[in-house]
Design an enzyme around this catalytic site. Sequence first.
Site, mmCIF file in Angstrom:
data_model
loop_
_atom_site.group_PDB
_atom_site.id
_atom_site.type_symbol
_atom_site.label_atom_id
_atom_site.label_comp_id
_atom_site.label_asym_id
_atom_site.label_seq_id
_atom_site.Cartn_x
_atom_site.Cartn_y
_atom_site.Cartn_z
ATOM 1 N N GLY A 83 -17.661 -2.817 13.549
ATOM 2 C CA GLY A 83 -18.096 -1.493 14.006
ATOM 3 C C GLY A 83 -17.294 -0.409 13.315
ATOM 4 O O GLY A 83 -16.266 -0.674 12.688
ATOM 5 N N ASP A 121 -5.711 3.012 13.860
ATOM 6 C CA ASP A 121 -5.511 4.400 14.285
ATOM 7 C C ASP A 121 -6.723 5.275 13.991
ATOM 8 O O ASP A 121 -6.713 6.481 14.273
ATOM 9 C CB ASP A 121 -4.252 4.990 13.620
ATOM 10 N N ARG A 180 -19.028 10.844 3.606
ATOM 11 C CA ARG A 180 -19.840 9.883 2.849
ATOM 12 C C ARG A 180 -21.318 10.152 3.101
ATOM 13 O O ARG A 180 -21.721 10.448 4.220
ATOM 14 C CB ARG A 180 -19.467 8.475 3.301
ATOM 15 N N ASP A 237 -18.676 0.847 0.527
ATOM 16 C CA ASP A 237 -17.310 0.453 0.882
ATOM 17 C C ASP A 237 -16.476 0.075 -0.331
ATOM 18 O O ASP A 237 -16.496 -1.058 -0.790
ATOM 19 C CB ASP A 237 -17.308 -0.674 1.921
ATOM 20 N N ARG A 293 -13.212 3.754 12.174
ATOM 21 C CA ARG A 293 -12.588 5.014 11.748
ATOM 22 C C ARG A 293 -13.621 5.933 11.106
ATOM 23 O O ARG A 293 -13.285 6.745 10.246
ATOM 24 C CB ARG A 293 -11.450 4.742 10.772
ATOM 25 N N ASP A 305 -20.523 -7.147 6.169
ATOM 26 C CA ASP A 305 -20.558 -5.783 6.720
ATOM 27 C C ASP A 305 -20.497 -4.754 5.605
ATOM 28 O O ASP A 305 -20.743 -3.572 5.840
ATOM 29 C CB ASP A 305 -19.401 -5.560 7.702
HETATM 30 P P1 AMP Z 1 -13.338 -2.179 5.656
HETATM 31 O O1 AMP Z 1 -12.295 -3.088 5.115
HETATM 32 O O2 AMP Z 1 -13.156 -0.739 5.257
HETATM 33 O O3 AMP Z 1 -14.725 -2.669 5.412
HETATM 34 O O4 AMP Z 1 -13.110 -2.150 7.233
HETATM 35 C C1 AMP Z 1 -13.227 -3.279 8.043
HETATM 36 C C2 AMP Z 1 -13.219 -2.893 9.493
HETATM 37 O O5 AMP Z 1 -11.948 -2.362 9.872
HETATM 38 C C3 AMP Z 1 -14.246 -1.849 9.874
HETATM 39 O O6 AMP Z 1 -14.753 -2.172 11.131
HETATM 40 C C4 AMP Z 1 -13.434 -0.592 9.906
HETATM 41 O O7 AMP Z 1 -14.018 0.402 10.732
HETATM 42 C C5 AMP Z 1 -12.120 -1.082 10.466
HETATM 43 N N1 AMP Z 1 -10.988 -0.217 10.095
HETATM 44 C C6 AMP Z 1 -10.470 -0.034 8.863
HETATM 45 N N2 AMP Z 1 -9.430 0.839 8.899
HETATM 46 C C7 AMP Z 1 -9.287 1.224 10.182
HETATM 47 C C8 AMP Z 1 -8.391 2.104 10.864
HETATM 48 N N3 AMP Z 1 -7.420 2.761 10.235
HETATM 49 N N4 AMP Z 1 -8.545 2.242 12.198
HETATM 50 C C9 AMP Z 1 -9.501 1.589 12.856
HETATM 51 N N5 AMP Z 1 -10.362 0.742 12.276
HETATM 52 C C10 AMP Z 1 -10.276 0.555 10.954
HETATM 53 MG MG MG Z 2 -16.526 -2.068 5.608
#
Ligand code: AMP
Ligand code: MG
Length: 489
Positions: free
Chosen positions: A92, A127, A178, A264, A95, A254
């Site tokens: 989900g 965070d 974005r 991403d 952030r 995802d």
């Molecule tokens: P990503 O690696 O960017 O595809 O992120 C994987 C998951 O981690 C997604 O659900 C993001 O929303 C969550 N996520 C990444 N960074 C943060 C953050 N700083 N705080 C909360 N959720 C995060």
């Molecule tokens: Mg992602």
Amino acid sequence: MNEKGLNMGWNFDNSYIHLPKKLYTQQEPTPVNSPKLVVLNKSLAKFLGLDVDSLQENIGVEILAGNRLPKGSIPIAQAYAGHQFGYFTMLGDGRALLLGEQITPKGERLDIQLKGSGRTVYSRGGDGRAHLGPMLREYIISEALHGLGIPTTRSLAVITTGEFIERRETLPGAILTRVASSHIRVGTFQYISAYGNIEELRQLAEYTLQRHYPDIASDDDRYLLLLREVIKKQAELIAKWQLVGFIHGVMNTDNMAISGESIDFGPCAFMDTYDPKTVFSSIDRNGRYAYENQPQIGAWNLARFAETLLPLLHDDEDEAIELANEEIANFHNIYQGLWLDGMRAKLGIWGKEPEDESIIMKLLDIMQSYEADFTNTFRALTIGEFSGMKIFDSNEFIKWKEEWEARINRQKVPREESKQLMRDANPAVIPRNHRVEEALEAAEKRGDYGVMDRFLKILSDPFAYSRDQEEYAKLPPPSEIPYRTFCGT
Ligand code: AMP
Ligand code: MG
């Protein structure tokens, strides 16, 4: 403030909120201290129908920071799941928040999302914030892909928040805006498949059809056709990545968009030296997402997508599986055909001859043995200047070149057209890793965004073969340390 300034051209619709409630949570961005606009994509802003001047004024910056909501916005965090490095997880928007869908003056519907806008119900331990480097990196790479003619989410702006966030070190916070044709992912389907019922799955599939594949949305076989179209779109996308040496780095389900856009950009980077096993991401220890694996990982992710659609494909599960398998089995042929055509174009080859594949494979083999730079080898072939790379002095290459030239001479197309085909297929510049780092360092350490600005201009038309681009085609001095990228979370 005049009327235009207040409205700023925002023209939101919020169709996603009519989907089952479990697919999202309504939530407002967390305000930040002192937002400052550091990068704005003026041409994209205009395309979206936004007023560029007001975006740069206080009110515009407050909106890009999530401190104020634009007219018509109903912000939501989207729910999704996903296979991360092969393991299924609930994810989900941890952030990010979708502000709404901007209807452009041309009538296109595009998601406007703030990334780094604070905690959401999906944040788990995080965070909800982002730091400046990765947001600028996403900006550069997404705009570079766009310049290369590769479907991608875009970047409208980056603001710094005036706040600091804690990672291994203390880093400046930032928010990226974005723009995407949607944020529906394979993981969105996986989420509803795992936590919803068939009616909810059907609603998501219908919505996706209407939004991305309207031509097939009324067909009796529309769910099967949806699968077929998504397979085609992903084969096209991954072929395009391979042809310019783009390594996504984290092809979790995802991070695969149903629209067929690249999405991403955490640890992604462009391959320099041609080596099919190239991996840049520090967390990809087994090379799951290495350059050569991208097509098969694409097929694996699509199989996960197909699984979610099974209940819609046929009442009988075995029949449904058979239908899905037939579609997935086509991925390889579709991909291979597109890749071959793309490689032919890179070599100025018109039409098809049975030997083409062997000519292509031979060149790649020679490139690998001589550790040739991927982009610059094709650039040299395009401009016909064979100097400064050891591959060009090798007997293997000289022999290969004769074979290639004989192939070119056999075709009845004027040589000029062949050259043009190559110029349109082989970028003169890509976002080279040392140039990306240079731009990020200037911005992060010195607040100097000029380096990034100039780089973005060069990358906006990578097929120009202009004088200015020559400097950016050069390789960095050799380094003992392999280039590494990070997820940027
Ligand atoms: P990503 O690696 O960017 O595809 O992120 C994987 C998951 O981690 C997604 O659900 C993001 O929303 C969550 N996520 C990444 N960074 C943060 C953050 N700083 N705080 C909360 N959720 C995060
Ligand atoms: Mg992602």
